[in-house]
Motif scaffolding. Structure first.
Motif, PDB file in Angstrom:
ATOM      1  N   VAL A  26      64.885  38.339  16.773  1.00  0.00           N
ATOM      2  CA  VAL A  26      64.668  39.231  18.115  1.00  0.00           C
ATOM      3  C   VAL A  26      64.720  40.399  17.893  1.00  0.00           C
ATOM      4  CG1 VAL A  26      65.341  39.077  20.544  1.00  0.00           C
ATOM      5  CG2 VAL A  26      65.573  36.829  19.304  1.00  0.00           C
ATOM      6  N   ALA A  30      64.505  43.923  22.957  1.00  0.00           N
ATOM      7  CA  ALA A  30      64.315  42.717  23.810  1.00  0.00           C
ATOM      8  C   ALA A  30      65.427  42.450  24.589  1.00  0.00           C
ATOM      9  CB  ALA A  30      63.797  41.538  22.925  1.00  0.00           C
ATOM     10  N   PHE A  51      64.301  35.794  25.535  1.00  0.00           N
ATOM     11  CA  PHE A  51      64.452  37.269  25.559  1.00  0.00           C
ATOM     12  C   PHE A  51      63.252  37.854  25.825  1.00  0.00           C
ATOM     13  CE2 PHE A  51      67.745  36.228  22.647  1.00  0.00           C
ATOM     14  CZ  PHE A  51      68.878  36.861  23.064  1.00  0.00           C
ATOM     15  N   ARG A  53      60.365  41.104  26.211  1.00  0.00           N
ATOM     16  CA  ARG A  53      60.050  42.526  25.796  1.00  0.00           C
ATOM     17  C   ARG A  53      58.775  43.054  26.209  1.00  0.00           C
ATOM     18  NH1 ARG A  53      57.802  44.113  19.962  1.00  0.00           N
ATOM     19  NH2 ARG A  53      58.995  46.164  19.452  1.00  0.00           N
ATOM     20  N   TRP A  62      60.722  35.885  23.407  1.00  0.00           N
ATOM     21  CA  TRP A  62      61.311  35.589  22.398  1.00  0.00           C
ATOM     22  C   TRP A  62      62.382  34.330  22.428  1.00  0.00           C
ATOM     23  CZ3 TRP A  62      60.285  38.211  17.335  1.00  0.00           C
ATOM     24  CH2 TRP A  62      59.726  39.249  17.749  1.00  0.00           C
ATOM     25  N   LEU A  79      73.153  35.407  17.587  1.00  0.00           N
ATOM     26  CA  LEU A  79      71.652  35.487  16.901  1.00  0.00           C
ATOM     27  C   LEU A  79      71.945  35.067  15.667  1.00  0.00           C
ATOM     28  CD1 LEU A  79      69.794  38.155  18.806  1.00  0.00           C
ATOM     29  CD2 LEU A  79      69.546  35.626  19.027  1.00  0.00           C
ATOM     30  N   GLN A  85      65.020  31.470  15.585  1.00  0.00           N
ATOM     31  CA  GLN A  85      64.342  32.232  16.455  1.00  0.00           C
ATOM     32  C   GLN A  85      63.118  33.086  16.212  1.00  0.00           C
ATOM     33  OE1 GLN A  85      66.982  36.274  16.037  1.00  0.00           O
ATOM     34  NE2 GLN A  85      67.930  34.941  14.764  1.00  0.00           N
ATOM     35  N   ARG A  87      59.028  34.987  18.201  1.00  0.00           N
ATOM     36  CA  ARG A  87      58.251  35.247  19.201  1.00  0.00           C
ATOM     37  C   ARG A  87      57.387  34.048  19.782  1.00  0.00           C
ATOM     38  NH1 ARG A  87      53.439  39.648  19.643  1.00  0.00           N
ATOM     39  NH2 ARG A  87      52.645  38.093  18.080  1.00  0.00           N
TER      40      ARG A  87
END
Length: 225
Positions: A26, A30, A51, A53, A62, A79, A85, A87
């Motif tokens: 990420v 973001a 998240f 962005r 994300w 994270l 993780q 997009r």
């Protein structure tokens, strides 16, 4: 008043992060959209951080699947131990950042239906608890309508055949014509369209109409005998 398109034409999704360019960490810029719990079928319920962005006239969502002890810890620590993780949704920017985050959250949740579903809201701030409940509730109501309407198409030839083959077809809820069924000889499910009398399995990369489904079932049955 600015018009907001709830189903943007340029929306793209990579729900299961199959594209390598989306399976990345990420970005630092973001911002947290919301923290929720998600139900992974019958397997588990885990926390997930979403998240948002906004970058170069594009909105991105994300997702990071977190460990059970992650909520409340610093972002970097969450994270660093995330299961996965990357997009998962993006489209041209619309409205405020909160509006953009809500639109992508709706698209992601709808695309995951049948596999992953929100189990509870933990915190915002971009997607508030009220917005989260509203979006999930609207999608659940839409699923119920689709399930009810699907019964009118339950005698489509490909569904009749699927029952004869023991593939246990059932409405998927994604649309009135979307059905799930067992993939012949496998432990996963395929999709059937009752309106077009077609099936498709993304795992096996096979698709076709009634004749192809019958042939596939026969081929796999012979292979096991």
């Amino acid at each position: 008043m600015t018009h907001i398109n709830a189903q943007p034409h340029d929306l793209e999704l990579d729900v299961w992060l199959k594209q390598p360019e989306n399976r990345v960490s990420v970005p630092d810029d973001a911002e947290i959209a919301c923290l929720q719990e998600i139900h992974l079928g019958v397997v588990d319920v885990i926390p997930e951080a979403l998240f948002f962005r906004r970058y170069a006239d594009q909105d991105e969502l994300w997702a990071a699947g977190l460990t059970h002890g992650a909520p409340g810890k610093p972002r970097e620590e969450q994270l660093a131990k995330a299961y996965q993780q990357g997009r998962v949704a993006w489209a041209g920017s619309q409205g405020s950042r909160a509006t953009g985050a809500e639109l992508l959250f709706r698209a992601l949740t709808a695309a995951r239906q049948g596999h992953v579903w929100p189990d509870g809201f933990l915190e915002g701030p971009l997607i508030t608890e009220a917005a989260h409940c509203r979006i999930v509730g609207e999608l659940e109501a839409e699923i119920e309508r689709n399930l009810e309407e699907a019964e009118a198409q339950s005698q489509a030839p490909i569904l009749v055949l699927a029952r004869q083959l023991g593939l246990r077809p059932e409405p998927a809820g994604k649309s009135p014509s979307a059905w799930y069924a067992d993939c012949p000889g496998k432990r996963h499910r395929l999709m059937i369209s009752s309106s077009s009398d077609q099936f498709g399995c993304g795992y096996c990369r096979v698709k076709g109409e009634t004749a192809e489904l019958e042939a596939l079932a026969k081929q796999r049955k012979e292979a096991r005998s």
